[in-house]
Design a protein around this motif. Structure first.
Motif, PDB file in Angstrom:
ATOM      1  N   PRO A 173      50.603  53.259  33.974  1.00  0.00           N
ATOM      2  CA  PRO A 173      50.452  54.562  33.307  1.00  0.00           C
ATOM      3  C   PRO A 173      49.011  55.041  33.167  1.00  0.00           C
ATOM      4  O   PRO A 173      48.742  56.238  33.217  1.00  0.00           O
ATOM      5  CB  PRO A 173      51.089  54.331  31.934  1.00  0.00           C
ATOM      6  N   LYS A 174      48.081  54.116  32.999  1.00  0.00           N
ATOM      7  CA  LYS A 174      46.676  54.507  32.874  1.00  0.00           C
ATOM      8  C   LYS A 174      45.828  53.503  33.641  1.00  0.00           C
ATOM      9  O   LYS A 174      45.934  52.302  33.416  1.00  0.00           O
ATOM     10  CB  LYS A 174      46.250  54.550  31.402  1.00  0.00           C
ATOM     11  N   PHE A 175      44.998  53.998  34.547  1.00  0.00           N
ATOM     12  CA  PHE A 175      44.240  53.071  35.380  1.00  0.00           C
ATOM     13  C   PHE A 175      43.178  52.340  34.581  1.00  0.00           C
ATOM     14  O   PHE A 175      42.418  52.917  33.815  1.00  0.00           O
ATOM     15  CB  PHE A 175      43.566  53.803  36.541  1.00  0.00           C
ATOM     16  N   ASP A 176      43.150  51.026  34.803  1.00  0.00           N
ATOM     17  CA  ASP A 176      42.171  50.132  34.213  1.00  0.00           C
ATOM     18  C   ASP A 176      42.029  48.994  35.221  1.00  0.00           C
ATOM     19  O   ASP A 176      43.033  48.491  35.730  1.00  0.00           O
ATOM     20  CB  ASP A 176      42.688  49.623  32.855  1.00  0.00           C
ATOM     21  N   PRO A 177      40.805  48.575  35.550  1.00  0.00           N
ATOM     22  CA  PRO A 177      40.658  47.587  36.627  1.00  0.00           C
ATOM     23  C   PRO A 177      41.388  46.277  36.362  1.00  0.00           C
ATOM     24  O   PRO A 177      42.011  45.711  37.270  1.00  0.00           O
ATOM     25  CB  PRO A 177      39.143  47.389  36.725  1.00  0.00           C
ATOM     26  N   ARG A 178      41.328  45.804  35.124  1.00  0.00           N
ATOM     27  CA  ARG A 178      42.001  44.540  34.809  1.00  0.00           C
ATOM     28  C   ARG A 178      43.519  44.691  34.952  1.00  0.00           C
ATOM     29  O   ARG A 178      44.194  43.852  35.571  1.00  0.00           O
ATOM     30  CB  ARG A 178      41.644  44.091  33.388  1.00  0.00           C
ATOM     31  N   ALA A 179      44.055  45.782  34.395  1.00  0.00           N
ATOM     32  CA  ALA A 179      45.502  46.013  34.479  1.00  0.00           C
ATOM     33  C   ALA A 179      45.930  46.224  35.929  1.00  0.00           C
ATOM     34  O   ALA A 179      47.007  45.778  36.337  1.00  0.00           O
ATOM     35  CB  ALA A 179      45.885  47.227  33.634  1.00  0.00           C
ATOM     36  N   ALA A 180      45.086  46.889  36.710  1.00  0.00           N
ATOM     37  CA  ALA A 180      45.404  47.110  38.127  1.00  0.00           C
ATOM     38  C   ALA A 180      45.479  45.782  38.871  1.00  0.00           C
ATOM     39  O   ALA A 180      46.421  45.540  39.647  1.00  0.00           O
ATOM     40  CB  ALA A 180      44.354  48.024  38.759  1.00  0.00           C
ATOM     41  N   LEU A 181      44.508  44.904  38.646  1.00  0.00           N
ATOM     42  CA  LEU A 181      44.491  43.612  39.322  1.00  0.00           C
ATOM     43  C   LEU A 181      45.645  42.725  38.855  1.00  0.00           C
ATOM     44  O   LEU A 181      46.231  41.979  39.647  1.00  0.00           O
ATOM     45  CB  LEU A 181      43.145  42.921  39.097  1.00  0.00           C
ATOM     46  N   GLU A 182      45.976  42.807  37.576  1.00  0.00           N
ATOM     47  CA  GLU A 182      47.124  42.060  37.065  1.00  0.00           C
ATOM     48  C   GLU A 182      48.415  42.528  37.744  1.00  0.00           C
ATOM     49  O   GLU A 182      49.274  41.721  38.104  1.00  0.00           O
ATOM     50  CB  GLU A 182      47.230  42.240  35.548  1.00  0.00           C
ATOM     51  N   THR A 183      48.535  43.846  37.923  1.00  0.00           N
ATOM     52  CA  THR A 183      49.720  44.421  38.577  1.00  0.00           C
ATOM     53  C   THR A 183      49.802  43.978  40.033  1.00  0.00           C
ATOM     54  O   THR A 183      50.871  43.581  40.523  1.00  0.00           O
ATOM     55  CB  THR A 183      49.687  45.955  38.491  1.00  0.00           C
ATOM     56  N   ILE A 184      48.687  44.024  40.739  1.00  0.00           N
ATOM     57  CA  ILE A 184      48.656  43.610  42.149  1.00  0.00           C
ATOM     58  C   ILE A 184      49.063  42.149  42.286  1.00  0.00           C
ATOM     59  O   ILE A 184      49.873  41.790  43.146  1.00  0.00           O
ATOM     60  CB  ILE A 184      47.254  43.839  42.739  1.00  0.00           C
ATOM     61  N   ALA A 185      48.508  41.302  41.415  1.00  0.00           N
ATOM     62  CA  ALA A 185      48.797  39.870  41.490  1.00  0.00           C
ATOM     63  C   ALA A 185      50.242  39.557  41.095  1.00  0.00           C
ATOM     64  O   ALA A 185      50.926  38.770  41.767  1.00  0.00           O
ATOM     65  CB  ALA A 185      47.829  39.111  40.591  1.00  0.00           C
ATOM     66  N   ARG A 186      50.709  40.167  40.004  1.00  0.00           N
ATOM     67  CA  ARG A 186      52.058  39.876  39.497  1.00  0.00           C
ATOM     68  C   ARG A 186      53.153  40.343  40.451  1.00  0.00           C
ATOM     69  O   ARG A 186      54.123  39.630  40.721  1.00  0.00           O
ATOM     70  CB  ARG A 186      52.246  40.561  38.136  1.00  0.00           C
ATOM     71  N   ASP A 187      52.999  41.573  40.974  1.00  0.00           N
ATOM     72  CA  ASP A 187      54.076  42.176  41.766  1.00  0.00           C
ATOM     73  C   ASP A 187      53.876  42.034  43.268  1.00  0.00           C
ATOM     74  O   ASP A 187      54.670  42.562  44.041  1.00  0.00           O
ATOM     75  CB  ASP A 187      54.206  43.664  41.402  1.00  0.00           C
ATOM     76  N   LYS A 188      52.800  41.347  43.661  1.00  0.00           N
ATOM     77  CA  LYS A 188      52.501  41.147  45.086  1.00  0.00           C
ATOM     78  C   LYS A 188      52.421  42.500  45.816  1.00  0.00           C
ATOM     79  O   LYS A 188      53.087  42.736  46.825  1.00  0.00           O
ATOM     80  CB  LYS A 188      53.559  40.251  45.738  1.00  0.00           C
ATOM     81  N   VAL A 189      51.582  43.366  45.272  1.00  0.00           N
ATOM     82  CA  VAL A 189      51.395  44.695  45.846  1.00  0.00           C
ATOM     83  C   VAL A 189      50.870  44.581  47.272  1.00  0.00           C
ATOM     84  O   VAL A 189      49.941  43.812  47.545  1.00  0.00           O
ATOM     85  CB  VAL A 189      50.416  45.526  44.978  1.00  0.00           C
ATOM     86  N   THR A 190      51.474  45.347  48.183  1.00  0.00           N
ATOM     87  CA  THR A 190      51.045  45.327  49.582  1.00  0.00           C
ATOM     88  C   THR A 190      50.261  46.584  49.971  1.00  0.00           C
ATOM     89  O   THR A 190      49.443  46.546  50.882  1.00  0.00           O
ATOM     90  CB  THR A 190      52.260  45.197  50.519  1.00  0.00           C
ATOM     91  N   ILE A 191      50.540  47.701  49.285  1.00  0.00           N
ATOM     92  CA  ILE A 191      49.867  48.970  49.595  1.00  0.00           C
ATOM     93  C   ILE A 191      49.187  49.489  48.332  1.00  0.00           C
ATOM     94  O   ILE A 191      49.861  49.758  47.329  1.00  0.00           O
ATOM     95  CB  ILE A 191      50.857  50.020  50.123  1.00  0.00           C
ATOM     96  N   PHE A 192      47.878  49.607  48.398  1.00  0.00           N
ATOM     97  CA  PHE A 192      47.113  50.146  47.264  1.00  0.00           C
ATOM     98  C   PHE A 192      46.594  51.522  47.654  1.00  0.00           C
ATOM     99  O   PHE A 192      45.998  51.689  48.721  1.00  0.00           O
ATOM    100  CB  PHE A 192      45.934  49.235  46.908  1.00  0.00           C
ATOM    101  N   GLN A 193      46.842  52.495  46.793  1.00  0.00           N
ATOM    102  CA  GLN A 193      46.343  53.848  47.028  1.00  0.00           C
ATOM    103  C   GLN A 193      45.523  54.275  45.827  1.00  0.00           C
ATOM    104  O   GLN A 193      45.954  54.114  44.678  1.00  0.00           O
ATOM    105  CB  GLN A 193      47.508  54.811  47.255  1.00  0.00           C
ATOM    106  N   GLY A 194      44.327  54.801  46.089  1.00  0.00           N
ATOM    107  CA  GLY A 194      43.458  55.173  44.986  1.00  0.00           C
ATOM    108  C   GLY A 194      42.442  56.216  45.382  1.00  0.00           C
ATOM    109  O   GLY A 194      42.334  56.611  46.549  1.00  0.00           O
ATOM    110  N   VAL A 195      41.691  56.668  44.390  1.00  0.00           N
ATOM    111  CA  VAL A 195      40.587  57.605  44.611  1.00  0.00           C
ATOM    112  C   VAL A 195      39.288  56.807  44.560  1.00  0.00           C
ATOM    113  O   VAL A 195      39.264  55.655  44.096  1.00  0.00           O
ATOM    114  CB  VAL A 195      40.594  58.725  43.550  1.00  0.00           C
TER     115      VAL A 195
END
Length: 496
Positions: A226-248
């Motif tokens: 819901p709100k971008f934060d680097p720590r939360a983003a990295l936690e999400t990538i690691a937990r959910d095994k994100v394959t595609i990251f899209q950002g500004v």
């Protein structure tokens, strides 16, 4: 049938048990998503919504946004996505201008939403997780999908309003559907095995097309933040095994310099996409080095659904926005709409299936933006001999000092090369002798130190004498919009 909502219908039939939308530990399967969208359509019908009616959504990145979005499209209604941080008068403007008579607002944002809705004579429904099931209870699902024509408006997206009041770009079902297919099938090759990072605002065109709609089309899982934060983003990538990251670019900047990045397993990433603003080459290189993942920079606008061009996995150049996507033509022209030679700078104009239908209720502005079938982007660009495009700057951001053109991005790229600089924006201020004078506003990396004189001399040594900033101001953070784009119009210089 062209209705964008059919993408959800088809995917739910093909992959009913696959995860569609995730927020933390809460997961919605495609079957559940489809069923909920049918109930949302029933809720909207109960409130008098008919095909062509505008339904406004003022929600952060939560599953309810997706449910309301697809439920409204299912009925043939037009979605008006809005930033939940808008204030009363801004809410009133968006609702009045679009003619939306129904506003869904996320809990915690209802004070400004309801106040604005009163001014616009619209009804408000507060979306709150604990009371949400009650809103849908007892309703008969609407299984059928409204037969939309290709040219029917699906979404009205309001531009950022850098010049005057925001304008509503009308994107049709065909505009978005084709752009989604290109994103998923030709550019980043999204499949049902992918997990897409959902940190871009869904009320913005980039997050809406390339994240939400592309994931639904391909049957991938969209994991929301819901709100971008680097720590939360990295936690999400690691937990959910994100394959595609899209950002500004600001997201890439923060993540590239995040001191604890090595604590998180990001090895699942296979491709990253950057858009929304120019990505400094130094940031691209720093991110790719830190995360061992390729970054594809692209280009688009709200008015182009949004993707115009992008680098490809097998064909890319740092600093470039790539080449046009299928079915999209671009030209680089002078002020008389005459094509400029290869390598020279002009305005980028666009024609294709992605160009909006019009600005809602603004025929004069539409005619000005698309006078001859070619959309005027307002961006200055050049093309190299191999057809790769490079954004030089916004036309309106061009600085003219003593008759010389100074492109802020060129100066900003030099500032990003300084080891202490995290973010930089170059702007003009009036000067009695030179017309424009150049200033740089800079935010430093955590723990880094630099003096204005040092930064000024650093740039002076690398560019022509008329280009370097005479004024350098160091701030804790630069003003940013909802997507993280640096807002130059909100920069106030304190020393001039």
């Amino acid at each position: 049938m062209t209705n964008l909502a059919m993408n959800l219908v088809h995917t739910a039939a093909k992959h009913p048990d696959r995860p569609a939308i995730r927020l933390g530990d809460s997961v919605l399967s495609y079957a559940q998503f489809e069923q909920a969208s049918q109930l949302v359509a029933a809720l909207l019908t109960q409130h008098g919504v008919r095909p062509g009616d505008r339904v406004a959504l003022m929600l952060p990145n939560v599953p309810h946004f997706a449910l309301l979005y697809y439920g409204a499209l299912r009925l043939g209604a037009i979605v008006v996505p809005m930033n939940p941080l808008l204030k009363e008068r801004e809410v009133a403007y968006h609702l009045s201008d679009s003619g939306a008579r129904l506003l869904f607002v996320w809990t915690g944002f209802e004070q400004e939403g309801e106040a604005g809705a009163v001014l616009a004579e619209a009804k408000t429904i507060v979306v709150e997780p604990t009371t949400w099931p009650g809103l849908l209870a007892g309703l008969a699902p609407v299984a059928e999908v409204h037969e939309a024509d290709a040219d029917d408006t699906a979404v009205i997206l309001y531009t950022s309003g850098t010049t005057g009041k925001p304008k509503g770009a009308e994107l049709t079902h065909a505009n978005i559907a084709r752009n989604v297919e290109i994103c998923a099938d030709e550019l980043i090759f999204v499949s049902e095995q992918d997990v897409v990072f959902g940190g871009l605002p869904l009320f913005h065109v980039f997050g809406q097309t390339a994240s939400l709609n592309a994931a639904i089309y391909a049957g991938a899982c969209l994991t929301l933040l819901p709100k971008f934060d680097p720590r939360a983003a990295l936690e999400t990538i690691a937990r959910d095994k994100v394959t595609i990251f899209q950002g500004v670019p600001t997201m890439y900047t923060v993540l590239a310099h995040f001191p604890e990045r090595d604590h998180y397993d990001t090895s699942s990433l296979r491709v990253c996409v950057s858009g929304g603003a120019a990505l400094p080459v130094e940031i691209l290189n720093a991110f790719e080095s830190a995360y061992s993942c390729i970054v594809l920079e692209g280009y688009g606008l709200s008015e182009t659904s949004p993707v115009v061009s992008i680098n490809r996995l097998d064909q890319r150049r740092a600093g470039s926005i790539g080449v046009p996507v299928s079915g999209v033509e671009v030209r680089i022209v002078d002020d008389s709409a005459v094509d400029v030679p290869v390598g020279e700078i002009g305005e980028l104009i666009v024609r294709g299936h992605n160009v909006m239908k019009s600005y809602w209720g603004k025929p004069d502005e539409t005619a000005q933006a698309i006078p001859d079938g070619w959309f005027r982007t307002g961006d200055l660009a050049r093309r190299d001999e191999d057809g790769f495009l490079y954004i030089v700057d916004r036309k309106k951001d061009l600085i003219i000092r003593s008759g010389y053109n100074v492109y802020p991005r060129e100066v900003e790229e030099v500032l990003y090369e300084h080891p202490a600089v995290a973010e930089a924006a170059v702007v003009a201020f009036p000067h009695p002798e030179f017309g424009d004078e150049i200033a740089a506003v800079v935010a430093l990396k955590p723990g880094a130190a630099a003096e204005p004189d040092e930064l000024r001399e650093f740039v002076k040594a690398k560019v022509a004498a008329y280009k370097y900033p005479r004024v350098v101001e160091i701030v804790t953070a630069l003003p940013k919009g909802a997507t993280g784009k640096i807002l130059k119009r909100e920069i106030t210089l304190t020393t001039v």
